[in-house]
Enzyme design. Structure first.
Site, PDB file in Angstrom:
ATOM      1  N   HIS A  90      26.836  65.000  10.766  1.00 49.30           N
ATOM      2  CA  HIS A  90      27.517  64.110  10.253  1.00 49.30           C
ATOM      3  C   HIS A  90      26.426  62.726  10.366  1.00 49.30           C
ATOM      4  O   HIS A  90      26.357  61.700  10.382  1.00 49.30           O
ATOM      5  CB  HIS A  90      29.028  64.109  10.555  1.00 49.30           C
ATOM      6  CG  HIS A  90      29.602  64.758   9.725  1.00 49.30           C
ATOM      7  ND1 HIS A  90      29.789  66.000  11.126  1.00 49.30           N
ATOM      8  CD2 HIS A  90      29.728  65.156   8.667  1.00 49.30           C
ATOM      9  CE1 HIS A  90      31.006  66.585  10.111  1.00 49.30           C
ATOM     10  NE2 HIS A  90      30.770  66.609   8.386  1.00 49.30           N
ATOM     11  N   GLU A 121      27.167  66.932  15.500  1.00 44.00           N
ATOM     12  CA  GLU A 121      26.327  66.016  14.726  1.00 44.00           C
ATOM     13  C   GLU A 121      25.480  65.714  13.072  1.00 44.00           C
ATOM     14  O   GLU A 121      24.400  64.813  13.405  1.00 44.00           O
ATOM     15  CB  GLU A 121      24.944  66.912  15.925  1.00 44.00           C
ATOM     16  CG  GLU A 121      25.057  67.107  17.113  1.00 44.00           C
ATOM     17  CD  GLU A 121      24.553  65.058  17.913  1.00 44.00           C
ATOM     18  OE1 GLU A 121      23.467  64.590  17.071  1.00 44.00           O
ATOM     19  OE2 GLU A 121      25.728  64.638  18.665  1.00 44.00           O
ATOM     20  N   VAL A 129      21.403  70.009  10.516  1.00 46.38           N
ATOM     21  CA  VAL A 129      20.991  69.777  11.779  1.00 46.38           C
ATOM     22  C   VAL A 129      21.479  71.112  12.602  1.00 46.38           C
ATOM     23  O   VAL A 129      22.531  71.401  11.964  1.00 46.38           O
ATOM     24  CB  VAL A 129      21.537  68.848  12.661  1.00 46.38           C
ATOM     25  CG1 VAL A 129      21.851  68.658  13.849  1.00 46.38           C
ATOM     26  CG2 VAL A 129      21.613  67.201  11.769  1.00 46.38           C
ATOM     27  N   LYS A 174      22.682  70.924   4.318  1.00 43.71           N
ATOM     28  CA  LYS A 174      23.147  72.569   3.762  1.00 43.71           C
ATOM     29  C   LYS A 174      23.171  72.893   3.204  1.00 43.71           C
ATOM     30  O   LYS A 174      23.893  73.822   2.780  1.00 43.71           O
ATOM     31  CB  LYS A 174      24.326  72.897   5.274  1.00 43.71           C
ATOM     32  CG  LYS A 174      24.972  73.946   5.567  1.00 43.71           C
ATOM     33  CD  LYS A 174      25.374  74.754   6.697  1.00 43.71           C
ATOM     34  CE  LYS A 174      26.925  73.564   7.200  1.00 43.71           C
ATOM     35  NZ  LYS A 174      27.704  74.058   5.781  1.00 43.71           N
ATOM     36  N   GLY A 196      35.741  65.465   8.132  1.00 43.61           N
ATOM     37  CA  GLY A 196      35.888  65.216   9.277  1.00 43.61           C
ATOM     38  C   GLY A 196      35.605  65.640  10.217  1.00 43.61           C
ATOM     39  O   GLY A 196      35.100  66.723   9.962  1.00 43.61           O
ATOM     40  N   LEU A 246      33.708  65.534  13.378  1.00 38.73           N
ATOM     41  CA  LEU A 246      32.614  65.441  12.623  1.00 38.73           C
ATOM     42  C   LEU A 246      31.283  65.855  13.879  1.00 38.73           C
ATOM     43  O   LEU A 246      31.781  66.626  14.941  1.00 38.73           O
ATOM     44  CB  LEU A 246      32.317  63.464  13.124  1.00 38.73           C
ATOM     45  CG  LEU A 246      32.769  63.324  12.469  1.00 38.73           C
ATOM     46  CD1 LEU A 246      33.185  60.941  12.556  1.00 38.73           C
ATOM     47  CD2 LEU A 246      32.885  63.474  10.689  1.00 38.73           C
TER      48      LEU A 246
END
Ligand code: PAF
Length: 283
Positions: free
Chosen positions: A37, A35, A176, A149, A31, A33
Site C-alpha cells: 500500500h 509496504e 511488493v 498482485k 486497511g 496497511l
C-alpha cells in the site's frame, strides 16, 4: 491528515480541490496497511497534488463463507502510518453510509469477472467493481493506484472505467514482496508459522514458469503451466486452485507465448488462499 467518515464531507473537500485546479490521487484499500500500500501512496504523492486513501472493508466483495468478519483491522495503526506518509485525507466510510437500506445498484463487468478469481469467488468482482465505482464518484480522482498482485481486479476496473467513460486514469504498480519472495498481503497474517515457511513456494513456482519462457525459450503454454503445477504439487501442504497463463487484456488462456502474458496462480495453504502472478516477456 483529516479523517473523513461522511460521504458529503469527502465530496465537499474534493470540490474545493478541483475548484483550485488541484489534481487528486486515490488509493482505495481495505486497511491493515503494508509496504505494498505504501508504494501506491508514495507514487500518488509523487504524481498528484492531494492524496486520498480509503479504508473500507467492503462486505459486498466477500462470499458468505469468506473472511469478512475476521478480515484484519487495525485503524489506529493505519492512521499512524498514513499520518507519517502525510496523506491528505483518510476516507473511512461506514457500511451503513455506503450501502444504506434499499441499496440496489451494482456494477457487473461481464465475462472478465466470472473467470479465475471470479470462478473461485462468485460475486467477488461485482462487489469490487461496485465499491470502486462508488468510491470514484465520491473522491473524483484524476489518478487511482492499484497493486499488480490483484491483476485480474485491475483488468476489470480498467474495463469499467473505459465502458462507463470515467475521468480517472488507473495506475498499476509492481508487487511488493517479502525478502523471501512472498507477495505482501494483509491476509498473510492468517498463515501459521509453519504455513508461512511454505508460502514462498507460490512465487518460486511462478519463477519456474518465467525461467522456462525467458531463459529456455519455451513457448508452449500447456508445458509452462504444467511445470508450475508440478513444482507446487511437490509440497503436500499446498492445494492448487488454478494456474493460468493468460492474455493481459482479456484474461483468456493462451496456447503459445508470443508477447507479454500473465502467469497467475492461486493456492490454498490450510484454510488460507494465496494469489500471485508474474508478467512474462519474450524479449
Ligand atoms: O484491492 C483491494 O484492497 C480491494 O479490492 C479494493 C480495491 C480496495 C476494493 O474494496
Amino acid at each position: 491528515m483529516e479523517i473523513v467518515r461522511r460521504i458529503l464531507r469527502m465530496k465537499e473537500i474534493v470540490r474545493g480541490w478541483h475548484r483550485q485546479g488541484r489534481t487528486i490521487g486515490f488509493v482505495p484499500t481495505m486497511g491493515y496497511l503494508h509496504e505494498g500500500h505504501l508504494s501506491l501512496i508514495r507514487e500518488s504523492k509523487r504524481m498528484t497534488d492531494h492524496t486520498v486513501v480509503s479504508i473500507f472493508v467492503n462486505p459486498l466483495q466477500f462470499g458468505p463463507r469468506e473472511d469478512y468478519d475476521r478480515y484484519p483491522r487495525d485503524l489506529d495503526r493505519d492512521v499512524e502510518i498514513l499520518s507519517r506518509e502525510s496523506v491528505d485525507v483518510l476516507f473511512y466510510p461506514s457500511v451503513e453510509d455506503m450501502y444504506p437500506p434499499g441499496y440496489r445498484t451494482y456494477i457487473d463487468v461481464e465475462g472478465l469477472s466470472q473467470k479465475w478469481e471470479g470462478a473461485s469467488r462468485p460475486g467477488h468482482f461485482r462487489g469490487v467493481a461496485t465499491v470502486v465505482c462508488k468510491l470514484f464518484h465520491i473522491v473524483q480522482p484524476d489518478f487511482a493506484f492499484f497493486g499488480q498482485k490483484d491483476a485480474q481486479q485491475f483488468v476489470i476496473l480498467r474495463r469499467m472505467v473505459q465502458d462507463l467513460n470515467m475521468d480517472v486514469e488507473l495506475i498499476q504498480l509492481p508487487i511488493v514482496r517479502e525478502s523471501d519472495g512472498l507477495a505482501m498481503s494483509s491476509r498473510n497474517v492468517y498463515l501459521s508459522p509453519e504455513e508461512r515457511t511454505v508460502a514462498p513456494r507460490l512465487y518460486q513456482a511462478l519463477q519456474v514458469g518465467r525461467r522456462l519462457v525467458q531463459e529456455e525459450g519455451e513457448r508452449d503454454a500447456e508445458k509452462i503451466v504444467e511445470a508450475v503445477r508440478s513444482f507446487l504439487a511437490q509440497e503436500p501442504r499446498i492445494r492448487i486452485d488454478y494456474v493460468a497463463l493468460v492474455d493481459l487484456e482479456d484474461l483468456e488462456p493462451i496456447e503459445t507465448v508470443r508477447g507479454p502474458a500473465l502467469l497467475a496462480a492461486a493456492i490454498y495453504l490450510g484454510p488460507t488462499r494465496l494469489i500471485d502472478n508474474v508478467t512474462l516477456n519474450t524479449k
